[in-house]
Design a protein around this motif. Structure first.
Motif, PDB file in Angstrom:
ATOM      1  N   ILE A 103       0.828  -1.204   0.000  1.00  0.00           N
ATOM      2  CA  ILE A 103       0.000   0.000   0.000  1.00  0.00           C
ATOM      3  C   ILE A 103       0.865   1.258   0.000  1.00  0.00           C
ATOM      4  CG2 ILE A 103      -1.501   1.396   1.495  1.00  0.00           C
ATOM      5  CD1 ILE A 103      -3.088  -1.087   2.134  1.00  0.00           C
ATOM      6  N   LEU A 104       1.886   1.291   0.828  1.00  0.00           N
ATOM      7  CA  LEU A 104       2.743   2.479   0.921  1.00  0.00           C
ATOM      8  C   LEU A 104       3.518   2.721  -0.378  1.00  0.00           C
ATOM      9  CD1 LEU A 104       4.140   2.115   4.561  1.00  0.00           C
ATOM     10  CD2 LEU A 104       2.249   3.528   3.760  1.00  0.00           C
ATOM     11  N   MET A 105       4.031   1.667  -0.984  1.00  0.00           N
ATOM     12  CA  MET A 105       4.763   1.813  -2.254  1.00  0.00           C
ATOM     13  C   MET A 105       3.838   2.313  -3.364  1.00  0.00           C
ATOM     14  SD  MET A 105       7.477  -1.365  -2.435  1.00  0.00           S
ATOM     15  CE  MET A 105       6.359  -2.669  -1.946  1.00  0.00           C
ATOM     16  N   LEU A 106       2.620   1.785  -3.408  1.00  0.00           N
ATOM     17  CA  LEU A 106       1.680   2.182  -4.445  1.00  0.00           C
ATOM     18  C   LEU A 106       1.245   3.635  -4.285  1.00  0.00           C
ATOM     19  CD1 LEU A 106      -0.581  -1.011  -4.679  1.00  0.00           C
ATOM     20  CD2 LEU A 106       1.254  -0.302  -6.228  1.00  0.00           C
ATOM     21  N   LEU A 107       1.060   4.079  -3.049  1.00  0.00           N
ATOM     22  CA  LEU A 107       0.665   5.472  -2.816  1.00  0.00           C
ATOM     23  C   LEU A 107       1.753   6.445  -3.263  1.00  0.00           C
ATOM     24  CD1 LEU A 107      -1.137   5.202   0.632  1.00  0.00           C
ATOM     25  CD2 LEU A 107      -2.161   6.012  -1.497  1.00  0.00           C
ATOM     26  N   LEU A 108       3.015   6.088  -3.045  1.00  0.00           N
ATOM     27  CA  LEU A 108       4.107   6.951  -3.513  1.00  0.00           C
ATOM     28  C   LEU A 108       4.127   7.041  -5.039  1.00  0.00           C
ATOM     29  CD1 LEU A 108       7.091   6.002  -1.154  1.00  0.00           C
ATOM     30  CD2 LEU A 108       5.847   8.162  -1.238  1.00  0.00           C
ATOM     31  N   LEU A 109       3.975   5.902  -5.700  1.00  0.00           N
ATOM     32  CA  LEU A 109       3.957   5.886  -7.159  1.00  0.00           C
ATOM     33  C   LEU A 109       2.758   6.668  -7.697  1.00  0.00           C
ATOM     34  CD1 LEU A 109       5.288   4.801  -9.722  1.00  0.00           C
ATOM     35  CD2 LEU A 109       3.935   2.712  -9.483  1.00  0.00           C
ATOM     36  N   TYR A 110       1.613   6.537  -7.040  1.00  0.00           N
ATOM     37  CA  TYR A 110       0.399   7.258  -7.431  1.00  0.00           C
ATOM     38  C   TYR A 110       0.598   8.768  -7.317  1.00  0.00           C
ATOM     39  CZ  TYR A 110      -4.417   9.015  -6.793  1.00  0.00           C
ATOM     40  OH  TYR A 110      -5.604   9.711  -6.877  1.00  0.00           O
ATOM     41  N   PHE A 193      -5.336  17.323 -10.870  1.00  0.00           N
ATOM     42  CA  PHE A 193      -4.248  16.383 -10.613  1.00  0.00           C
ATOM     43  C   PHE A 193      -3.382  16.817  -9.429  1.00  0.00           C
ATOM     44  CE2 PHE A 193      -5.208  15.683 -15.182  1.00  0.00           C
ATOM     45  CZ  PHE A 193      -5.673  14.385 -15.052  1.00  0.00           C
ATOM     46  N   TRP A 194      -3.240  18.138  -9.221  1.00  0.00           N
ATOM     47  CA  TRP A 194      -2.543  18.609  -8.018  1.00  0.00           C
ATOM     48  C   TRP A 194      -3.336  18.200  -6.767  1.00  0.00           C
ATOM     49  CZ3 TRP A 194       2.259  19.478  -8.180  1.00  0.00           C
ATOM     50  CH2 TRP A 194       2.874  20.132  -9.260  1.00  0.00           C
ATOM     51  N   PHE A 195      -4.663  18.289  -6.862  1.00  0.00           N
ATOM     52  CA  PHE A 195      -5.520  17.864  -5.745  1.00  0.00           C
ATOM     53  C   PHE A 195      -5.304  16.384  -5.430  1.00  0.00           C
ATOM     54  CE2 PHE A 195      -9.510  15.718  -4.585  1.00  0.00           C
ATOM     55  CZ  PHE A 195      -9.790  16.342  -3.370  1.00  0.00           C
ATOM     56  N   LEU A 196      -5.250  15.538  -6.483  1.00  0.00           N
ATOM     57  CA  LEU A 196      -5.040  14.102  -6.273  1.00  0.00           C
ATOM     58  C   LEU A 196      -3.655  13.811  -5.708  1.00  0.00           C
ATOM     59  CD1 LEU A 196      -6.703  12.629  -9.514  1.00  0.00           C
ATOM     60  CD2 LEU A 196      -7.612  12.631  -7.178  1.00  0.00           C
ATOM     61  N   ALA A 197      -2.649  14.601  -6.111  1.00  0.00           N
ATOM     62  CA  ALA A 197      -1.296  14.414  -5.574  1.00  0.00           C
ATOM     63  C   ALA A 197      -1.265  14.713  -4.076  1.00  0.00           C
ATOM     64  CB  ALA A 197      -0.306  15.318  -6.318  1.00  0.00           C
ATOM     65  N   VAL A 198      -1.934  15.794  -3.674  1.00  0.00           N
ATOM     66  CA  VAL A 198      -2.002  16.139  -2.250  1.00  0.00           C
ATOM     67  C   VAL A 198      -2.776  15.063  -1.487  1.00  0.00           C
ATOM     68  CG1 VAL A 198      -2.921  17.800  -0.584  1.00  0.00           C
ATOM     69  CG2 VAL A 198      -1.795  18.615  -2.668  1.00  0.00           C
ATOM     70  N   LEU A 199      -3.877  14.585  -2.075  1.00  0.00           N
ATOM     71  CA  LEU A 199      -4.665  13.526  -1.453  1.00  0.00           C
ATOM     72  C   LEU A 199      -3.817  12.268  -1.254  1.00  0.00           C
ATOM     73  CD1 LEU A 199      -7.466  12.444  -0.511  1.00  0.00           C
ATOM     74  CD2 LEU A 199      -7.872  11.754  -2.895  1.00  0.00           C
ATOM     75  N   GLY A 200      -3.026  11.920  -2.272  1.00  0.00           N
ATOM     76  CA  GLY A 200      -2.167  10.739  -2.186  1.00  0.00           C
ATOM     77  C   GLY A 200      -1.157  10.844  -1.054  1.00  0.00           C
ATOM     78  N   MET A 201      -0.537  12.022  -0.898  1.00  0.00           N
ATOM     79  CA  MET A 201       0.451  12.201   0.164  1.00  0.00           C
ATOM     80  C   MET A 201      -0.209  12.199   1.548  1.00  0.00           C
ATOM     81  SD  MET A 201       3.457  11.956  -0.745  1.00  0.00           S
ATOM     82  CE  MET A 201       4.077  12.283   0.903  1.00  0.00           C
ATOM     83  N   LEU A 202      -1.418  12.747   1.631  1.00  0.00           N
ATOM     84  CA  LEU A 202      -2.150  12.739   2.898  1.00  0.00           C
ATOM     85  C   LEU A 202      -2.459  11.308   3.331  1.00  0.00           C
ATOM     86  CD1 LEU A 202      -3.775  14.061   5.202  1.00  0.00           C
ATOM     87  CD2 LEU A 202      -5.725  14.205   3.607  1.00  0.00           C
ATOM     88  N   VAL A 203      -2.949  10.508   2.391  1.00  0.00           N
ATOM     89  CA  VAL A 203      -3.280   9.119   2.699  1.00  0.00           C
ATOM     90  C   VAL A 203      -2.014   8.334   3.045  1.00  0.00           C
ATOM     91  CG1 VAL A 203      -4.298   6.984   1.811  1.00  0.00           C
ATOM     92  CG2 VAL A 203      -5.342   9.180   1.259  1.00  0.00           C
ATOM     93  N   PHE A 204      -0.924   8.590   2.321  1.00  0.00           N
ATOM     94  CA  PHE A 204       0.347   7.921   2.623  1.00  0.00           C
ATOM     95  C   PHE A 204       0.780   8.205   4.056  1.00  0.00           C
ATOM     96  CE2 PHE A 204       4.949   8.079   3.096  1.00  0.00           C
ATOM     97  CZ  PHE A 204       5.323   6.838   2.620  1.00  0.00           C
ATOM     98  N   THR A 205       0.674   9.461   4.477  1.00  0.00           N
ATOM     99  CA  THR A 205       1.075   9.846   5.831  1.00  0.00           C
ATOM    100  C   THR A 205       0.227   9.132   6.881  1.00  0.00           C
ATOM    101  OG1 THR A 205       1.727  12.028   5.009  1.00  0.00           O
ATOM    102  CG2 THR A 205       1.443  11.795   7.389  1.00  0.00           C
TER     103      THR A 205
END
Length: 470
Positions: A103-110, A193-205
């Motif tokens: 999950i963590l690896m996929l979120l970084l790639l996303y 896409f900037w919104f999705l990038a921020v969302l991805g980093m939030l979920v990763f954290t």
């Protein structure tokens, strides 16, 4: 197939299922299970929201890159194809190395894919990056289902699968609303896409900090401490967790990665006879959302934000339908246990025909009301019921596969992703030409007819599924 896939007659007896007979199924408390399921649902939400959030900006992308509507739709079709392929290749890894590290690896790639999408200036590159975006985050949906299988026994599994499915697939329903709001606020399709990038980093954290490893071949019933660093979560250092850890706890047999495992599960008759009809309903629902977004702009002249607001009914139907279906499945399971001949197929599929009839009625109503340009109120109401019933069938099929393959729950539920996404890609790919040839009403009447006929194999599995050996 692994040794855990006993013949179905043995597997259908709850007392012979797994390790749960010799020790409590999971040491996690109910609040802890809910938090873990919420984190998994939030992660899966990134996958489900990434496709429909693109709908409100379709026209802007087409204007920025001078392309036709059919070429523009390739971005949707490519996403759906790789959303199906990704889980087939990557989800089995979660059964081997654990849920948490994958999950963590996929979120970084996303996150990286979304940043690149926000910066791209070539349409061919946008297509490639959309494929990478889908491939990287799509397995999160099946991994979330795998986590539910790790934490919850059969008797209450339906409720948890319904809850997780409802929350994560809500992204599919409210994605257009989010896309419209972001686009309206920033006046740029790149902001999505900037919104999705921020969302991805939030979920990763959040996942890095609070999501523990649940894979039963690694941590058993959550009482065994992970030996590898990548499976270790910081919250395990808390005294409340440390007191419950027990190195002598039993674990399930450790599976090995096999690229063909997903497809071996998929070709089992009870699996494909259930998943293909469910995928037809899901594909027609995806087409419904696509058509609605286009028609509201072209013929009702709604703004991007107003189009997004229409999809709120779909979001509400998604959550309520999945939650309610989960409760019904738990009740159905308990009723089946009281019978002399227990059948997991009847426990999970006995009400499928009701949901199919609601979907068929919704397809007909949606198609002809939109075709005749009626007031949007009946269209909005129809979308609510269509979403409720369609995602209810996805909850049924997901729960059934987790029950059938508890040792490979992520691999098994990736079959749901393969069928629903590839079927959706096929339907969306021909949607424009079908509407041009048959009108909107004729197109959705055709979809309704296919859905009705496709119900027959599921009814067969519900009645006769126990005769198949897995």
């Amino acid at each position: 197939m692994t040794n855990e896939k006993l013949d179905l007659e043995k597997r259908d007896k709850p007392e012979e299922a797994t390790v749960e007979t010799s020790q409590v199924y999971s040491i996690s408390t109910r609040p802890e299970k809910l938090i873990i399921c919420f984190l998994c649902a939030f992660t899966g939400f990134c996958s489900s929201v990434s496709m429909p959030i693109y709908f409100p900006i379709l026209n802007q992308v087409r204007e920025y890159f001078p392309i036709s509507e059919s070429v523009n739709n390739l971005a949707v079709v490519c996403y759906l194809i790789f959303q199906g392929i990704g889980p087939a290749l990557l989800s089995p890894i979660a059964d081997v190395i654990g849920r948490r590290p994958l999950i963590l690896m996929l979120l970084l790639l996303y996150t990286v894919a979304n940043i690149a999408l926000a910066l791209t200036r070539k349409f061919w590159l946008l297509l490639v990056l959309r494929c990478l975006q889908a491939f990287s985050i799509a397995p999160a949906v099946s991994i979330a289902s795998g986590v539910v299988g790790d934490l919850v026994d059969r008797e209450s599994r339906g409720s948890y699968v319904g809850m997780v499915s409802g929350c994560l697939l809500m992204g599919q329903a409210i994605g257009p609303l989010l896309g419209g709001a972001v686009d309206e606020g920033f006046q740029s399709w790149r902001a999505v896409f900037w919104f999705l990038a921020v969302l991805g980093m939030l979920v990763f954290t959040l996942d890095f900090s609070f999501l523990p490893e649940t894979n039963r071949s690694i941590v058993g019933n959550m009482s065994k401490e992970p030996r590898r660093l990548w499976n270790y979560c910081p919250i395990l250092l808390l005294p409340s967790y440390q007191r419950r850890l027990d190195d002598s706890a039993q674990t399930d047999p450790h599976p090995h990665y096999n690229l063909l495992d997903t497809f071996r599960i998929l070709i089992a008759p009870p699996v494909y006879l259930t998943l293909i009809p469910c995928s037809i309903l899901f594909a027609s629902w995806t087409c419904c959302l696509t058509t609605l977004a286009t028609e509201l702009e072209n013929h009702y002249h709604y703004s991007t934000l107003k189009i997004g607001l229409v999809f709120i009914s779909s979001g509400v139907g998604c959550v309520l339908g999945s939650f309610a279906t989960g409760k019904i499945l738990d009740r159905s399971y308990r009723c089946q246990k009281l019978k002399s001949e227990f059948s997991i197929y009847k426990a999970r599929l006995s009400i499928y025909w009701v949901y199919t009839l609601i979907c068929v009625a919704s397809q007909l109503t949606f198609g002809w009301t939109l075709d005749k340009r009626t007031h949007p109120a009946p269209i909005i109401i129809t979308i609510f019921f269509f979403t409720w019933a369609c995602l209810g069938t996805m909850t049924m099929s997901t729960t059934l596969l987790i029950d059938m393959f508890p040792g490979q729950s992520s691999t098994a539920t990736s079959c749901v992703n393969i069928t629903r996404c590839l079927m959706s890609a096929l339907f969306v790919g021909v949607l424009t030409k079908m509407i041009a040839a048959m009108t909107i009403g004729g197109c959705y009447t055709f979809f309704a007819g296919i859905s009705l006929v496709a119900m027959i194999p599921v009814l067969y599995v519900a009645r006769r599924g126990t005769k198949y050996k897995l």
